[in-house]
Design a protein around this motif. Sequence first.
Motif, PDB file in Angstrom:
ATOM      1  N   LYS A 194       0.790  -1.080   0.271  1.00 47.10           N
ATOM      2  CA  LYS A 194      -0.080  -0.096   0.013  1.00 47.10           C
ATOM      3  C   LYS A 194       1.069   1.333   0.068  1.00 47.10           C
ATOM      4  N   LYS A 195       1.921   1.189   0.254  1.00 44.99           N
ATOM      5  CA  LYS A 195       3.099   2.147   0.320  1.00 44.99           C
ATOM      6  C   LYS A 195       3.694   2.411  -1.029  1.00 44.99           C
ATOM      7  N   GLY A 196       3.483   1.674  -1.957  1.00 50.15           N
ATOM      8  CA  GLY A 196       4.241   1.706  -3.330  1.00 50.15           C
ATOM      9  C   GLY A 196       5.145   0.535  -3.367  1.00 50.15           C
ATOM     10  N   VAL A 197       5.265  -0.303  -2.656  1.00 52.32           N
ATOM     11  CA  VAL A 197       6.221  -1.481  -2.957  1.00 52.32           C
ATOM     12  C   VAL A 197       5.366  -2.603  -3.667  1.00 52.32           C
ATOM     13  N   GLN A 198       5.928  -2.762  -5.099  1.00 49.89           N
ATOM     14  CA  GLN A 198       5.501  -3.533  -6.162  1.00 49.89           C
ATOM     15  C   GLN A 198       5.624  -5.066  -5.643  1.00 49.89           C
ATOM     16  N   ILE A 199       4.629  -5.908  -6.026  1.00 48.95           N
ATOM     17  CA  ILE A 199       4.415  -7.212  -5.369  1.00 48.95           C
ATOM     18  C   ILE A 199       4.005  -8.213  -6.667  1.00 48.95           C
ATOM     19  N   VAL A 200       4.285  -9.537  -6.600  1.00 49.28           N
ATOM     20  CA  VAL A 200       4.001 -10.388  -7.462  1.00 49.28           C
ATOM     21  C   VAL A 200       2.552 -10.568  -7.953  1.00 49.28           C
ATOM     22  N   LYS A 201       1.940 -10.298  -6.782  1.00 52.64           N
ATOM     23  CA  LYS A 201       0.324 -10.524  -6.838  1.00 52.64           C
ATOM     24  C   LYS A 201      -0.310 -11.860  -6.994  1.00 52.64           C
ATOM     25  N   HIS A 202      -0.133 -12.360  -7.938  1.00 54.47           N
ATOM     26  CA  HIS A 202      -0.750 -13.630  -8.505  1.00 54.47           C
ATOM     27  C   HIS A 202       0.078 -14.613  -9.305  1.00 54.47           C
TER      28      HIS A 202
END
Length: 650
Positions: free
Chosen positions: A305-313
């Motif tokens: 939520k603070k802008g850290v990009q994640i793999v997601k799915h």
Amino acid sequence: MSGNRIVDEDIASAASSRRHADNVPYVHKVGVPPKQSLFKEFKFTFKETFFHDDPLRPFKHQSISRKFLLGIQAVFPILEWGRRYKLSMFKGDLIAGLTIASLCIPQDIAYAKLANLDPQFGLYSSFVPPLIYAIMGTSRDIAIGPVAVMSLLLGSMLQEEIDPKHKLEYQSLAFTATFFAGVTQFVLGFFRLGFLIDYLSHAAIIGFMAGAAITISLQQLKGLLGIKNFTKKTDLVSVMRSVWTNLHHGWNWETIVIGVAFLAFLFLAKYMGKKKKKFFWVAAIAPLISVIISTFFVYITHAEKKGVQIVKHIEKGINPSSLHKIHFTGSYVATGFRIGAVTGLIGLTEAVAIGRTFAAMKDYHLDGNKEMVALGTMNVIGSMTSCFVTTGGFARTAVNCMAGCNTAVSNIVMSCVVILTLEVITPLFKYTPNAILSSIIISAVVGLFDYEAMILIFKIDKFDFVACIGAFFGVVFVSVEIGLLIAVALSIAKILLQVTRPPTAVLGKIPRTTVYRSIQQYPEATKVPGVLIVRVDSAIYFSNSNYIKERVLRLLDDEEEGLKENNQPRIQYLIVEMSAVTDIDTSGIHALEDLYKSLRKRDVQLVLANPGQKVLDKLHTSDFANTIGDDKIFLSVGDAVKTLAPNMEP
């Protein structure tokens, strides 16, 4: 019969005594080789080019059933070594398989992103291809899966054709390229054309890999700094411009902290593994530990939520079929073939080099052509099961070897762990930050920059260094494809230069011996008065025949000028030492004829020493041997000097 032999020996002894009494040197006569038929000559050349390892030897003098069994084992080597497999060997393979699985799972996710594909495709590519290779491969140590260089090469070439945002079209072209990469590898192995990959020199590969390491690392700045809008180009200038323009508003400090902290941890783990070999497992499991810790940290802090990009799915389940996605017709077939052929050749070069290295370490035979067939088959089948191009990776192969693998069963164990991951664990990777994947890639590719090898190349061969540095700068400042093209072009240029401008040397006699060597290499070697001895260190073909003739005449001119200045006797004989001349063609014969005519005008006699069987056969067939006279062809330089200039010998 015994009496005749005694008489012959007495005659020979008497003849020898007369020669010594008359002080006449004995000269060995050069025999004329028997004439070979065109068919036999072609058969020998064909066999040495394509079947030098005599693959049919095991089938000789075997029954039909035995030949059939050997044929099946030749296609599927697992049937041969599997019969000798023992339960005691499984312990090493199990530990090695689990170890490389812990390394490959995070790497596969990262390399999929490097190829601009969804993460699950990286895992798919470490499930099916390793199983196929385990059945068909001949290496006990190679660990199969996606590798950084090929992932980058595939991704950069694909995105020039289709925007990765168009996922379905992009995936279809990726699978098409993988299919043709496999076809290329299979064809090269099946038709025994593996020698073609040797045209890419070691120096060029070192430069290409080093450039690729820099390019891959630069590409990871996007994930490491948290930049969203990043250039699609791979050259240094474009990447650094993109990084600089995003400095004030595009960087994310939370992402930077995560990426840099774990990058430092990965480097520390790798340092420990190199420093003490018994801690190799620390470097192997460090990427997985990094993924677990960083994922847990992001999950509990909601850093996304603070802008850290994640793999997601990551899609759950084993490889779906992708046969329907491969382009067998249409405009993308040619594009897929071009991309596949390039990536396939690079994959072959890397896998064969790695396989030979570890086979030499463990002293077993690696069949290069079988390796190509195995790699090609696994990529063809992989393209039909949602995999992108795979090969043997050096890092995971080294880990596999150090973990104690005994056979390719370690690849099967790794595949089983990957399928378990696909079926059960993939949802846990949802909160994995992209920065970790970038850190894993950077730590993995740093080893590709082998500066020590580049320094050694510079010391040994300056032209090799030009090829090395040319490939490096081509990759870093232009593109991966251009760097590869430069590597191939410079490798071929070196071959052409060596063929068209072969070395020659003026020979002199080593004191107190009958040995003649280069006067540059052996300063104590003395020239024979009135005789110029030149050694040609190459086959004489149309590509270099004129150069060799002119080079020999220049050496004669230089020698005569020096003799004239010192008021010494002129040159009467020019001896061409031909032990290194492995072959000669029609143009080479004509060059010798022109040399002979030029020497006659100067009142210098042409003499040949130690020509090989093939060369001597062609000299007699062309009638050149009769032109200069059989008495001007000698077994050695020493014999020629003794016969022609006995009073001039130093």
